[in-house]
Scaffold this motif. Structure first.
Motif, PDB file in Angstrom:
ATOM      1  N   ASP A  58      87.438  18.345  57.108  1.00  0.00           N
ATOM      2  CA  ASP A  58      86.015  18.689  57.102  1.00  0.00           C
ATOM      3  C   ASP A  58      85.490  18.840  55.675  1.00  0.00           C
ATOM      4  O   ASP A  58      86.243  18.821  54.703  1.00  0.00           O
ATOM      5  CB  ASP A  58      85.736  19.943  57.933  1.00  0.00           C
ATOM      6  N   GLY A  59      84.147  18.963  55.587  1.00  0.00           N
ATOM      7  CA  GLY A  59      83.508  19.006  54.282  1.00  0.00           C
ATOM      8  C   GLY A  59      83.884  20.208  53.440  1.00  0.00           C
ATOM      9  O   GLY A  59      83.976  20.112  52.215  1.00  0.00           O
ATOM     10  N   TYR A  60      84.134  21.356  54.086  1.00  0.00           N
ATOM     11  CA  TYR A  60      84.520  22.556  53.339  1.00  0.00           C
ATOM     12  C   TYR A  60      85.869  22.341  52.654  1.00  0.00           C
ATOM     13  O   TYR A  60      86.055  22.671  51.476  1.00  0.00           O
ATOM     14  CB  TYR A  60      84.612  23.767  54.271  1.00  0.00           C
ATOM     15  N   THR A  61      86.822  21.782  53.406  1.00  0.00           N
ATOM     16  CA  THR A  61      88.165  21.534  52.854  1.00  0.00           C
ATOM     17  C   THR A  61      88.107  20.519  51.720  1.00  0.00           C
ATOM     18  O   THR A  61      88.726  20.701  50.667  1.00  0.00           O
ATOM     19  CB  THR A  61      89.116  21.019  53.953  1.00  0.00           C
ATOM     20  N   GLU A  84      75.573  31.872  57.749  1.00  0.00           N
ATOM     21  CA  GLU A  84      77.025  31.933  57.586  1.00  0.00           C
ATOM     22  C   GLU A  84      77.610  30.573  57.188  1.00  0.00           C
ATOM     23  O   GLU A  84      78.605  30.497  56.464  1.00  0.00           O
ATOM     24  CB  GLU A  84      77.725  32.443  58.855  1.00  0.00           C
ATOM     25  N   ASP A  85      76.976  29.488  57.658  1.00  0.00           N
ATOM     26  CA  ASP A  85      77.444  28.160  57.274  1.00  0.00           C
ATOM     27  C   ASP A  85      77.153  27.890  55.803  1.00  0.00           C
ATOM     28  O   ASP A  85      77.964  27.292  55.094  1.00  0.00           O
ATOM     29  CB  ASP A  85      76.776  27.083  58.141  1.00  0.00           C
ATOM     30  N   GLY A  89      79.867  27.274  52.780  1.00  0.00           N
ATOM     31  CA  GLY A  89      79.776  26.137  51.861  1.00  0.00           C
ATOM     32  C   GLY A  89      79.840  26.575  50.412  1.00  0.00           C
ATOM     33  O   GLY A  89      80.569  25.985  49.602  1.00  0.00           O
ATOM     34  N   PHE A  90      79.102  27.615  50.070  1.00  0.00           N
ATOM     35  CA  PHE A  90      79.103  28.088  48.685  1.00  0.00           C
ATOM     36  C   PHE A  90      80.453  28.694  48.304  1.00  0.00           C
ATOM     37  O   PHE A  90      80.915  28.541  47.180  1.00  0.00           O
ATOM     38  CB  PHE A  90      77.970  29.093  48.454  1.00  0.00           C
ATOM     39  N   LEU A  91      81.092  29.384  49.257  1.00  0.00           N
ATOM     40  CA  LEU A  91      82.412  29.949  48.993  1.00  0.00           C
ATOM     41  C   LEU A  91      83.450  28.849  48.771  1.00  0.00           C
ATOM     42  O   LEU A  91      84.420  29.033  48.047  1.00  0.00           O
ATOM     43  CB  LEU A  91      82.858  30.854  50.156  1.00  0.00           C
ATOM     44  N   ALA A  92      83.231  27.699  49.409  1.00  0.00           N
ATOM     45  CA  ALA A  92      84.149  26.564  49.220  1.00  0.00           C
ATOM     46  C   ALA A  92      83.960  25.934  47.845  1.00  0.00           C
ATOM     47  O   ALA A  92      84.824  25.197  47.368  1.00  0.00           O
ATOM     48  CB  ALA A  92      83.923  25.521  50.312  1.00  0.00           C
ATOM     49  N   GLY A  93      82.816  26.234  47.202  1.00  0.00           N
ATOM     50  CA  GLY A  93      82.575  25.713  45.859  1.00  0.00           C
ATOM     51  C   GLY A  93      81.434  24.728  45.744  1.00  0.00           C
ATOM     52  O   GLY A  93      81.262  24.100  44.705  1.00  0.00           O
ATOM     53  N   SER A  94      80.631  24.584  46.813  1.00  0.00           N
ATOM     54  CA  SER A  94      79.509  23.640  46.734  1.00  0.00           C
ATOM     55  C   SER A  94      78.425  24.172  45.795  1.00  0.00           C
ATOM     56  O   SER A  94      78.280  25.377  45.614  1.00  0.00           O
ATOM     57  CB  SER A  94      78.917  23.384  48.121  1.00  0.00           C
TER      58      SER A  94
END
Length: 223
Positions: A58-61, A84-85, A89-94
């Protein structure tokens, strides 16, 4: 400037790719995260536009991997708009987040904003025929002739010279040089183009700015 677009929906993948190519970007395409990671083994983009919901990865990974392995800026695309989505996303680094369906112009605005933050709007050194542009010293040179134009004229020429013979729409030039929230009219662009033409004419006859009626401008280089 190279952008990686990753989306398992072929229609979205093609739509986004066309919009980016029309804006002057080089586009790399991948249908999922694993395909995107394979592409990175041979090509390195300046930014990635990634769909969140994809099979296999997925996009987060994928975002986490891109940030950890190459520190590539990421803009996420998703059909979800819940807080929450966005947080995930921001926590994943986007760097930013666009909810589908979106206006192509909004996507371009957000991409340009990210690239400006990373100072990747254009290369530091640009060459177009005999014309050499140094974005560190803000100098334009042809041989031993050197020009130090006002900042907006310099930025405008940098954009045009970043892709010689490519037609840049007037709206895109205004957005790239003056910002997407610019509230003035196109006369400002006309005046800057006229001044640049006069200055270029004194430097070289091999490079000129041409008007593409009803569309915009392009920098022509004659051999």
């Amino acid at each position: 400037m190279k952008i990686l677009v990753v989306d398992d929906d072929p229609n979205i993948l093609e739509l986004v790719s066309i919009q980016l190519m029309q804006a002057g970007y080089t586009v790399l395409k991948a249908a999922d995260g694993l395909e995107a990671m394979e592409l990175l083994e041979t090509d390195m983009p300046d930014l990635a536009v990634i769909d969140v919901m994809m099979p296999r990865m997925d996009g987060y990974t994928l975002t986490k991997k891109l940030r950890a392995e190459a520190d590539i800026p990421v803009l996420l695309l998703t059909a979800k708009g819940e807080l929450e989505d966005k947080e995930k996303g921001f926590l994943a680094g986007s760097d930013d987040y666009v909810v589908k369906p979106f206006e192509p112009k909004e996507l371009l605005f957000r991409i340009n904003a990210i690239l400006r933050r990373y100072d990747k709007a254009v290369d530091v050194f640009i060459e177009a025929g005999p014309l050499k542009i140094n974005r560190q010293s803000y100098e334009i040179a042809v041989g031993k002739k050197v020009l130090l134009p006002p900042l907006k004229e310099f930025e405008l020429l940098s954009v045009l010279a970043s892709k010689p013979n490519h037609v840049f729409a007037r709206e895109l030039l205004l957005e790239r040089v003056w910002g997407y929230d610019y509230e003035g009219d196109e006369q400002t662009l006309n005046v800057h183009i006229k001044r640049l033409r006069e200055k270029l004419g004194k430097l070289t006859e091999e490079v000129k700015i041409s008007t593409v009626r009803g569309v915009g401008y392009k920098l022509e280089v004659s051999s």
